[in-house]
Design an enzyme around this catalytic site. Structure first.
Site, PDB file in Angstrom:
ATOM      1  N   ARG A   1      12.279  -4.579   5.317  1.00 38.75           N
ATOM      2  CA  ARG A   1      11.944  -3.182   5.006  1.00 38.75           C
ATOM      3  C   ARG A   1      12.769  -2.204   5.845  1.00 38.75           C
ATOM      4  O   ARG A   1      12.945  -2.393   7.040  1.00 38.75           O
ATOM      5  CB  ARG A   1      10.461  -2.926   5.253  1.00 38.75           C
ATOM      6  CG  ARG A   1      10.110  -1.435   5.180  1.00 38.75           C
ATOM      7  CD  ARG A   1       8.655  -1.163   5.117  1.00 38.75           C
ATOM      8  NE  ARG A   1       7.927  -1.671   6.253  1.00 38.75           N
ATOM      9  CZ  ARG A   1       6.598  -1.671   6.349  1.00 38.75           C
ATOM     10  NH1 ARG A   1       5.880  -1.199   5.344  1.00 38.75           N
ATOM     11  NH2 ARG A   1       5.998  -2.148   7.411  1.00 38.75           N
TER      12      ARG A   1
ATOM     13  N   LYS B   1       0.837  -1.215   0.000  1.00 38.68           N
ATOM     14  CA  LYS B   1       0.000   0.000   0.000  1.00 38.68           C
ATOM     15  C   LYS B   1       0.870   1.262   0.000  1.00 38.68           C
ATOM     16  O   LYS B   1       0.669   2.170  -0.798  1.00 38.68           O
ATOM     17  CB  LYS B   1      -0.929   0.025   1.236  1.00 38.68           C
ATOM     18  CG  LYS B   1      -1.760  -1.236   1.415  1.00 38.68           C
ATOM     19  CD  LYS B   1      -2.635  -1.185   2.652  1.00 38.68           C
ATOM     20  CE  LYS B   1      -1.884  -1.149   3.967  1.00 38.68           C
ATOM     21  NZ  LYS B   1      -1.137  -2.380   4.310  1.00 38.68           N
TER      22      LYS B   1
ATOM     23  N   ARG C   1      -9.935   0.492   8.958  1.00 38.13           N
ATOM     24  CA  ARG C   1      -9.424  -0.841   9.280  1.00 38.13           C
ATOM     25  C   ARG C   1     -10.437  -1.649  10.079  1.00 38.13           C
ATOM     26  O   ARG C   1     -10.174  -2.788  10.425  1.00 38.13           O
ATOM     27  CB  ARG C   1      -8.195  -0.673  10.149  1.00 38.13           C
ATOM     28  CG  ARG C   1      -6.886  -0.917   9.443  1.00 38.13           C
ATOM     29  CD  ARG C   1      -5.827  -0.593  10.472  1.00 38.13           C
ATOM     30  NE  ARG C   1      -4.608  -1.277  10.249  1.00 38.13           N
ATOM     31  CZ  ARG C   1      -3.575  -0.740   9.616  1.00 38.13           C
ATOM     32  NH1 ARG C   1      -3.643   0.455   9.106  1.00 38.13           N
ATOM     33  NH2 ARG C   1      -2.462  -1.427   9.506  1.00 38.13           N
TER      34      ARG C   1
ATOM     35  N   ARG D   1      -0.238  -8.457  13.875  1.00 38.02           N
ATOM     36  CA  ARG D   1      -0.776  -7.525  12.862  1.00 38.02           C
ATOM     37  C   ARG D   1      -1.634  -8.294  11.849  1.00 38.02           C
ATOM     38  O   ARG D   1      -2.685  -7.814  11.412  1.00 38.02           O
ATOM     39  CB  ARG D   1       0.370  -6.779  12.163  1.00 38.02           C
ATOM     40  CG  ARG D   1       1.089  -5.808  13.101  1.00 38.02           C
ATOM     41  CD  ARG D   1       2.450  -5.389  12.582  1.00 38.02           C
ATOM     42  NE  ARG D   1       2.397  -4.569  11.396  1.00 38.02           N
ATOM     43  CZ  ARG D   1       3.469  -4.285  10.641  1.00 38.02           C
ATOM     44  NH1 ARG D   1       4.658  -4.750  10.963  1.00 38.02           N
ATOM     45  NH2 ARG D   1       3.339  -3.528   9.577  1.00 38.02           N
TER      46      ARG D   1
ATOM     47  N   ARG E   1      11.215  -0.173  11.400  1.00 39.57           N
ATOM     48  CA  ARG E   1      10.092   0.081  12.306  1.00 39.57           C
ATOM     49  C   ARG E   1      10.101  -0.921  13.450  1.00 39.57           C
ATOM     50  O   ARG E   1      10.439  -2.085  13.245  1.00 39.57           O
ATOM     51  CB  ARG E   1       8.771  -0.048  11.519  1.00 39.57           C
ATOM     52  CG  ARG E   1       8.323   1.248  10.915  1.00 39.57           C
ATOM     53  CD  ARG E   1       7.203   1.078   9.930  1.00 39.57           C
ATOM     54  NE  ARG E   1       6.044   0.327  10.401  1.00 39.57           N
ATOM     55  CZ  ARG E   1       4.939   0.144   9.679  1.00 39.57           C
ATOM     56  NH1 ARG E   1       4.850   0.680   8.472  1.00 39.57           N
ATOM     57  NH2 ARG E   1       3.928  -0.556  10.138  1.00 39.57           N
TER      58      ARG E   1
HETATM   59  P1  AP5 Z   1       4.937  -1.436   1.915  1.00 34.55           P
HETATM   60  O1  AP5 Z   1       4.447  -0.821   0.653  1.00 34.55           O
HETATM   61  O2  AP5 Z   1       5.746  -0.582   2.823  1.00 34.55           O
HETATM   62  O3  AP5 Z   1       3.745  -2.180   2.674  1.00 34.55           O
HETATM   63  P2  AP5 Z   1       2.410  -1.621   3.307  1.00 34.55           P
HETATM   64  O4  AP5 Z   1       1.262  -2.347   2.699  1.00 34.55           O
HETATM   65  O5  AP5 Z   1       2.362  -0.134   3.274  1.00 34.55           O
HETATM   66  O6  AP5 Z   1       2.605  -2.182   4.782  1.00 34.55           O
HETATM   67  P3  AP5 Z   1       2.588  -1.541   6.206  1.00 34.55           P
HETATM   68  O7  AP5 Z   1       3.383  -2.482   7.081  1.00 34.55           O
HETATM   69  O8  AP5 Z   1       3.034  -0.119   6.222  1.00 34.55           O
HETATM   70  O9  AP5 Z   1       1.071  -1.644   6.533  1.00 34.55           O
HETATM   71  P4  AP5 Z   1       0.413  -1.770   7.864  1.00 34.55           P
HETATM   72  O10 AP5 Z   1      -0.976  -1.667   7.419  1.00 34.55           O
HETATM   73  O11 AP5 Z   1       0.746  -2.925   8.707  1.00 34.55           O
HETATM   74  O12 AP5 Z   1       1.044  -0.556   8.715  1.00 34.55           O
HETATM   75  P5  AP5 Z   1       0.500   0.853   9.113  1.00 34.55           P
HETATM   76  O13 AP5 Z   1       1.638   1.773   9.133  1.00 34.55           O
HETATM   77  O14 AP5 Z   1      -0.704   1.231   8.319  1.00 34.55           O
HETATM   78  O15 AP5 Z   1       5.813  -2.731   1.504  1.00 34.55           O
HETATM   79  C1  AP5 Z   1       6.489  -3.492   2.481  1.00 34.55           C
HETATM   80  C2  AP5 Z   1       7.894  -3.861   1.952  1.00 34.55           C
HETATM   81  O16 AP5 Z   1       7.772  -4.702   0.812  1.00 34.55           O
HETATM   82  C3  AP5 Z   1       8.724  -2.647   1.520  1.00 34.55           C
HETATM   83  O17 AP5 Z   1      10.044  -2.832   1.943  1.00 34.55           O
HETATM   84  C4  AP5 Z   1       8.610  -2.639  -0.012  1.00 34.55           C
HETATM   85  O18 AP5 Z   1       9.796  -2.141  -0.609  1.00 34.55           O
HETATM   86  C5  AP5 Z   1       8.366  -4.104  -0.343  1.00 34.55           C
HETATM   87  N1  AP5 Z   1       7.411  -4.258  -1.429  1.00 34.55           N
HETATM   88  C6  AP5 Z   1       6.274  -3.534  -1.655  1.00 34.55           C
HETATM   89  N2  AP5 Z   1       5.638  -3.971  -2.751  1.00 34.55           N
HETATM   90  C7  AP5 Z   1       6.358  -5.033  -3.210  1.00 34.55           C
HETATM   91  C8  AP5 Z   1       6.202  -5.935  -4.320  1.00 34.55           C
HETATM   92  N3  AP5 Z   1       5.156  -5.821  -5.160  1.00 34.55           N
HETATM   93  N4  AP5 Z   1       7.140  -6.911  -4.486  1.00 34.55           N
HETATM   94  C9  AP5 Z   1       8.198  -7.007  -3.625  1.00 34.55           C
HETATM   95  N5  AP5 Z   1       8.403  -6.178  -2.578  1.00 34.55           N
HETATM   96  C10 AP5 Z   1       7.498  -5.216  -2.374  1.00 34.55           C
HETATM   97  O19 AP5 Z   1      -0.031   0.592  10.609  1.00 34.55           O
HETATM   98  C11 AP5 Z   1       0.852   0.380  11.696  1.00 34.55           C
HETATM   99  C12 AP5 Z   1       0.060   0.317  12.998  1.00 34.55           C
HETATM  100  O20 AP5 Z   1      -0.622   1.564  13.239  1.00 34.55           O
HETATM  101  C13 AP5 Z   1      -1.052  -0.745  13.066  1.00 34.55           C
HETATM  102  O21 AP5 Z   1      -0.555  -2.005  13.421  1.00 34.55           O
HETATM  103  C14 AP5 Z   1      -1.979  -0.134  14.135  1.00 34.55           C
HETATM  104  O22 AP5 Z   1      -1.484  -0.339  15.432  1.00 34.55           O
HETATM  105  C15 AP5 Z   1      -1.899   1.348  13.835  1.00 34.55           C
HETATM  106  N6  AP5 Z   1      -2.963   1.810  12.905  1.00 34.55           N
HETATM  107  C16 AP5 Z   1      -2.761   2.362  11.662  1.00 34.55           C
HETATM  108  N7  AP5 Z   1      -3.932   2.671  11.093  1.00 34.55           N
HETATM  109  C17 AP5 Z   1      -4.901   2.300  11.962  1.00 34.55           C
HETATM  110  C18 AP5 Z   1      -6.325   2.341  11.910  1.00 34.55           C
HETATM  111  N8  AP5 Z   1      -6.980   2.819  10.843  1.00 34.55           N
HETATM  112  N9  AP5 Z   1      -7.016   1.872  12.992  1.00 34.55           N
HETATM  113  C19 AP5 Z   1      -6.374   1.396  14.085  1.00 34.55           C
HETATM  114  N10 AP5 Z   1      -5.034   1.318  14.180  1.00 34.55           N
HETATM  115  C20 AP5 Z   1      -4.283   1.760  13.130  1.00 34.55           C
END
Ligand code: AP5
Length: 240
Positions: free
Chosen positions: A154, A40, A115, A198, A187
């Site tokens: 990552r 994402k 979410r 997660r 992270r």
């Molecule tokens: P990347 O694109 O960084 O992945 P992502 O989908 O953005 O994953 P996140 O880990 O950031 O999502 P998340 O939803 O767990 O975390 P968030 O910050 O929202 O890709 C990952 C890696 O793979 C990178 O190194 C990239 O280079 C590589 N890659 C990407 N695409 C690729 C491909 N096609 N092929 C190969 N490699 C690839 O949330 C964190 C925390 O915040 C949550 O756990 C929760 O506690 C809190 N939180 C956030 N939002 C909410 C909400 N709405 N409600 C409640 N709690 C929340």
């Protein structure tokens, strides 16, 4: 105004050209949903530039609040470190505020929000008050087994949000950001152990959000296990 006087002409011109190009783009209100590491955050900046949208990533906003030790950050920290979701009220509040930004005028990309079904319902209420609705939900569908390698490899540049991967998207020089030369960090929640929680939260609380939008007929499924450039092509096809 005095601030603008200090901006180099070349930067002003490119900003002007960007705004002129954006005028012709259709408004879009998008949600990106998928498990941790599904891509994402990798696709968001590309979509943002192509369609002149604002990119609102609740995870990035919460991490900024945690590192600034704001009241919001203090409340969110513990849940985030355990890989659990923070409370609906906290995230709904930050999205409601963020949607008022001028950069969201042509629409938005919500990355990591909603979410839970409660968050989706609250979002519908917020948008309803503004007389708009979600146009498309991009579902980054991917097998859990692929995600551990993506998450543990990552590295991020905290101030810009730029993300790298030791194998799939390495920086030009190991451990430093390509643009600023500043150090990259991992992270706290990017460990195999926290990933388990997660993923559990994703399957239990976030997958029902996909059903919620499926019932509204706005979900587009992407094959997120493909290489990044192929995922970008799929996204462009879906949004054209
Ligand atoms: P990347 O694109 O960084 O992945 P992502 O989908 O953005 O994953 P996140 O880990 O950031 O999502 P998340 O939803 O767990 O975390 P968030 O910050 O929202 O890709 C990952 C890696 O793979 C990178 O190194 C990239 O280079 C590589 N890659 C990407 N695409 C690729 C491909 N096609 N092929 C190969 N490699 C690839 O949330 C964190 C925390 O915040 C949550 O756990 C929760 O506690 C809190 N939180 C956030 N939002 C909410 C909400 N709405 N409600 C409640 N709690 C929340």
């Amino acid at each position: 105004m005095s601030d603008l006087e200090d901006v180099p002409s070349v930067d002003l011109m490119s900003e002007l050209l960007r705004r002129m190009k954006c005028e012709s783009k259709p408004d879009k209100r998008l949600i990106l949903v998928g498990p941790p590491g599904s891509g994402k955050g990798t696709q968001s900046p590309i979509i943002k530039d192509e369609y002149c949208l604002c990119h609102l990533a609740t995870g990035d906003m919460l991490r900024a609040a945690v590192s600034a030790k704001t009241a919001l950050g203090i409340k969110a920290k513990e849940a985030m470190e355990k890989g659990e979701l923070v409370s609906d009220d906290l995230v709904v509040g930050i999205i409601d505020d963020a949607l008022k930004k001028p950069s969201c005028q042509k629409g938005f990309i919500l990355d990591g929000f909603p979410r839970t079904v409660v968050q989706a319902q609250k979002l519908d209420e917020m948008l309803g008050k503004r007389g708009v609705k979600v146009d498309k939900v991009l579902n980054f569908a991917i097998d859990d087994a692929i995600l551990e390698e993506r998450i543990t490899g990552r590295w991020i540049h905290p101030s810009s949000g730029r993300s790298y991967h030791t194998k799939f998207a390495p920086p030009k020089v190991s451990g430093v950001d390509d643009v600023t030369g500043e150090p990259l960090i991992q992270r706290k929640d990017d460990t195999a152990a926290v990933l388990k929680s997660r993923l559990e939260a994703f399957h239990k609380q976030t997958e029902p959000v996909i059903d919620y939008y499926n019932n509204k007929g706005v979900v587009a499924n992407l094959q997120a296990e493909k290489p990044p450039q192929e995922v970008t092509s799929e996204v462009k096809k879906v949004l054209s």
